[in-house]
Design a protein around this motif. Structure first.
Motif, PDB file in Angstrom:
ATOM      1  N   ASN A  67      22.417  48.325 -46.643  1.00  0.00           N
ATOM      2  CA  ASN A  67      21.700  47.543 -45.632  1.00  0.00           C
ATOM      3  C   ASN A  67      22.201  47.764 -44.218  1.00  0.00           C
ATOM      4  OD1 ASN A  67      21.335  46.082 -48.256  1.00  0.00           O
ATOM      5  ND2 ASN A  67      20.134  44.697 -46.976  1.00  0.00           N
ATOM      6  N   ILE A  84      17.941  50.191 -47.170  1.00  0.00           N
ATOM      7  CA  ILE A  84      17.067  49.093 -47.571  1.00  0.00           C
ATOM      8  C   ILE A  84      17.115  47.921 -46.590  1.00  0.00           C
ATOM      9  CG2 ILE A  84      17.183  49.725 -50.013  1.00  0.00           C
ATOM     10  CD1 ILE A  84      19.197  47.492 -50.450  1.00  0.00           C
ATOM     11  N   SER A  92      12.457  50.170 -46.164  1.00  0.00           N
ATOM     12  CA  SER A  92      12.225  49.030 -45.272  1.00  0.00           C
ATOM     13  C   SER A  92      11.469  49.405 -43.998  1.00  0.00           C
ATOM     14  CB  SER A  92      13.566  48.379 -44.922  1.00  0.00           C
ATOM     15  OG  SER A  92      14.535  49.362 -44.550  1.00  0.00           O
ATOM     16  N   ASP A 122       8.506  49.006 -41.652  1.00  0.00           N
ATOM     17  CA  ASP A 122       7.518  47.934 -41.508  1.00  0.00           C
ATOM     18  C   ASP A 122       6.596  48.106 -40.307  1.00  0.00           C
ATOM     19  OD1 ASP A 122       9.288  47.396 -39.488  1.00  0.00           O
ATOM     20  OD2 ASP A 122       9.773  45.350 -40.128  1.00  0.00           O
ATOM     21  N   GLN A 165       7.748  48.033 -46.252  1.00  0.00           N
ATOM     22  CA  GLN A 165       8.154  46.689 -46.627  1.00  0.00           C
ATOM     23  C   GLN A 165       7.034  45.717 -46.293  1.00  0.00           C
ATOM     24  OE1 GLN A 165      11.962  45.387 -45.203  1.00  0.00           O
ATOM     25  NE2 GLN A 165      11.726  43.329 -46.032  1.00  0.00           N
ATOM     26  N   GLY A 217       8.828  42.540 -42.653  1.00  0.00           N
ATOM     27  CA  GLY A 217       7.781  43.217 -43.404  1.00  0.00           C
ATOM     28  C   GLY A 217       6.435  43.078 -42.727  1.00  0.00           C
TER      29      GLY A 217
END
Length: 234
Positions: free
Chosen positions: A57, A80, A100, A102, A126, A137
């Motif tokens: 992350n 992620i 991830s 978005d 996401q 997201g």
């Protein structure tokens, strides 16, 4: 105290059982070990147990571990976490998957900064599946245009969708959230057959991976049940 190898064995058996119960093919669901805040030694223990895919992350922490584990073969690094524009160059260079993405701006930067020699960067979009104000997201209504635009970008392979549904909602609602994401992927694949493989659903964690697999997950993201309780913040 269970070892990381024992934990991986236990989670793998859960995945295999859930996959079989869902009537899906063996190997159709993969374990992504969420390794944020874990040490390089913890990852080495997981690698020794056969785990190759790790989800990170925090970029600098991840880059430190990538350097520390450079002697390990065939490690599959997945980003992620939230993506800031000024971090895309290092993500494009250091990872094989990004779960991830978005917004189009981030996808464009990853596309521009991914060296062609590395091969396409696998990305998932996401989705804020429960439309929570506190969650990252894109909205479901944004997805068709986003998929069409990203499908035109070089150096990316649009693999599918990722979501983190509210784990505190009732089990029936959680199942519906997973089902909604799976249905959305199916619709996008029919609408945009040339946008990318669109073969991936990144959903499900330690507490709900069986539900996610029953509804079509292909990656389950598991941290605590692999590495044990997260160490307290210093």
């Amino acid at each position: 105290m269970s070892s990381i190898a024992d934990n991986i064995g236990s989670v793998t058996r859960r995945i295999q059982k859930a996959t079989l119960q869902a009537g899906r093919g063996a190997g159709s669901v993969r374990l992504l070990a969420v390794s944020k805040t874990r040490s390089a030694d913890d990852l080495r223990a997981a690698i020794a147990a056969g785990q190759k895919a790790f989800g990170e992350n925090y970029l600098q922490e991840a880059l430190d571990k990538i350097d520390a584990l450079a002697d390990e073969a065939d490690i599959d690094w997945h980003f992620i976490g939230p993506i800031q524009s000024n971090k895309t160059r290092q993500i494009a260079a250091g990872f094989s998957w990004v779960h991830s993405v978005d917004r189009l701006k981030i996808a464009r930067r990853l596309s521009e900064q991914r060296a062609p020699a590395l091969g396409p960067l696998n990305i998932c979009l996401q989705v804020n599946i429960n439309e929570e104000d506190s969650k990252a997201g894109c909205g479901l209504d944004e997805l068709p245009d986003l998929v069409a635009a990203i499908g035109e970008l070089p150096n990316l392979s649009l693999r599918g969708l990722m979501a983190i549904p509210d784990p505190d909602q009732p089990e029936a609602d959680l199942r519906l959230s997973f089902r909604k994401l799976a249905r959305t992927l199916h619709e996008l694949k029919a609408q945009h057959p040339d946008a990318g493989p669109l073969d991936t659903l990144s959903m499900g964690m330690s507490g709900d991976l069986e539900l996610a697999i029953a509804e079509g997950a292909t990656w389950v993201r598991v941290g605590t049940d692999v590495f044990g309780p997260r160490p307290p913040k210093s």
